[in-house]
Scaffold this motif. Sequence first.
Motif, mmCIF file in Angstrom:
data_model
loop_
_atom_site.group_PDB
_atom_site.id
_atom_site.type_symbol
_atom_site.label_atom_id
_atom_site.label_comp_id
_atom_site.label_asym_id
_atom_site.label_seq_id
_atom_site.Cartn_x
_atom_site.Cartn_y
_atom_site.Cartn_z
ATOM 1 N N ASP A 122 11.543 7.611 11.704
ATOM 2 C CA ASP A 122 12.195 7.220 12.963
ATOM 3 C C ASP A 122 13.264 8.249 13.303
ATOM 4 N N ALA A 123 12.883 9.251 14.072
ATOM 5 C CA ALA A 123 13.813 10.330 14.402
ATOM 6 C C ALA A 123 14.873 9.897 15.410
ATOM 7 N N ASP A 124 14.564 8.891 16.232
ATOM 8 C CA ASP A 124 15.495 8.491 17.293
ATOM 9 C C ASP A 124 16.423 7.355 16.884
ATOM 10 N N GLY A 125 15.994 6.549 15.914
ATOM 11 C CA GLY A 125 16.771 5.360 15.585
ATOM 12 C C GLY A 125 17.575 5.454 14.308
ATOM 13 N N VAL A 126 17.543 6.626 13.650
ATOM 14 C CA VAL A 126 18.219 6.779 12.356
ATOM 15 C C VAL A 126 19.118 8.013 12.380
ATOM 16 N N VAL A 127 20.343 7.846 11.942
ATOM 17 C CA VAL A 127 21.221 8.969 11.631
ATOM 18 C C VAL A 127 21.238 9.102 10.112
ATOM 19 N N TYR A 128 20.874 10.282 9.637
ATOM 20 C CA TYR A 128 20.731 10.515 8.199
ATOM 21 C C TYR A 128 21.948 11.279 7.693
ATOM 22 N N LEU A 129 22.526 10.806 6.591
ATOM 23 C CA LEU A 129 23.653 11.479 5.960
ATOM 24 C C LEU A 129 23.224 12.022 4.602
ATOM 25 N N GLY A 130 23.508 13.290 4.358
ATOM 26 C CA GLY A 130 23.188 13.911 3.080
ATOM 27 C C GLY A 130 24.394 14.622 2.508
ATOM 28 N N SER A 131 24.279 15.026 1.248
ATOM 29 C CA SER A 131 25.415 15.642 0.566
ATOM 30 C C SER A 131 24.924 16.512 -0.577
ATOM 31 N N PHE A 132 25.662 17.586 -0.851
ATOM 32 C CA PHE A 132 25.417 18.395 -2.037
ATOM 33 C C PHE A 132 26.344 17.997 -3.189
ATOM 34 N N SER A 133 27.118 16.936 -3.006
ATOM 35 C CA SER A 133 28.064 16.531 -4.048
ATOM 36 C C SER A 133 27.372 16.079 -5.320
ATOM 37 N N LYS A 134 26.181 15.471 -5.205
ATOM 38 C CA LYS A 134 25.500 14.940 -6.376
ATOM 39 C C LYS A 134 24.436 15.895 -6.916
ATOM 40 N N THR A 135 23.883 16.751 -6.063
ATOM 41 C CA THR A 135 22.823 17.658 -6.501
ATOM 42 C C THR A 135 23.320 19.071 -6.757
ATOM 43 N N LEU A 136 24.551 19.368 -6.379
ATOM 44 C CA LEU A 136 25.165 20.655 -6.692
ATOM 45 C C LEU A 136 26.539 20.400 -7.296
#
Length: 410
Positions: A216-230
């Motif tokens: 759902d490209a229009d109905g979702v705002v996605y939050l990501g982070s490098f805090s846990k993988t870097l």
Amino acid sequence: MVASEIRALFAVASRPEVVSLAGGMPYVTALPLDAVGEIVADLVAHRGTVALQYGSAQGDLHLREHICEVMREEGIDAGPDDVVVTVGSQQALDLITRVFIDPGDVVLAEGPSYVGALGTFAAYQASVVHVAMDDEGLDPAALAETIDTLSRQGRRIKFLYTVPTFQNPAGVTLSAPRRRQVLEICRRAGVLVVEDNPYGLLGFDGEPMRALRADDADGVVYLGSFSKTLAPGFRVGWALAPHAVRDKLVLALESAVLSHSTFTQLTVGQYLATQPWREQIKHFRELYRERRDTLLGAMEALMPPGCVWTRPAGGFFVWVTLPDGLDAKAILPRAVAERVAFVPGTGFFADGSGRRNMRLSYCYPEPERIREGVRRLAGVIQQEVVMRDTFGTGSAPAHAGVDTPGPDLA
């Protein structure tokens, strides 16, 4: 915004003799620090005048391109124009709340939910309504019922906040069928979904789960982070948002910080361009799997009857429910005195729930320290059970307050 009364206890809990099962701190010792040092040195030597200058509020273009590559691991097909780089995903969450929330607006959130999100929602005077979850994550039926009830009451729902994969604090993952149901329920109700996914690549079995944003490209705002993988010290996260939302996030970011660190963005971008980051994430997964297994094995062997807990398939956390009559927040001072720490469950609810719960983290301590921490904690809980059985209650509940631990515990 009110400081938590448990902060003083955690100042003591940070001492080396205390086994902390509280903090969600990644094990950065496992990083190739020599390679990171070489990247930093090369950056200063050859691109220092760029790295030390102001940058774009939306973020470095090459880093945004790499971020799109990272998100493809979870089925997301996106372009860099819709990515906004932020100071960790926490700033992205703050910006989204600033853009969408007027005082009194409703935010739907899992119960329990990430403590840092609850603090942000409170700061902008949102009304948080928790939605029930179980071992398969958010309950779609409970979500639909909650939306219907709030709509009939005339209350304005701005978005659903969810950590669908290896949830903080419960450690559970929203199943694939439920993901489709949650998206459909929110689509019908016109409710935006804010998907916070810092742990999505840290699963212990199989391929990464398909992100909600992938469907759902229009109905979702996605939050990501490098805090846990870097590493969290870089403070690099991002938001992937529809065009109109993206533009507002950039304006809000400019008003907050003008632009964030070009230096850290270029460092992370160069790391992703030159280092085998997928192999590094695989190394983290194996390390955290061992520690998860150590924690669960020690709990099976040592925890008193009546304690139950989740069994995460990835991420950092186990969610514990104590026997009837016990109060995790009241137990915490006794636990710290016995040189073990955890986070009480009340910090993960906006309505004061969670007194029988605690969050245990296995990501940072060495396995032998985890076993010793569980031994100490089990002894404290057993003492509380004896007090309950003898006097009808355990330790007296601590005085009321806002249970928001600091960033090293979030």
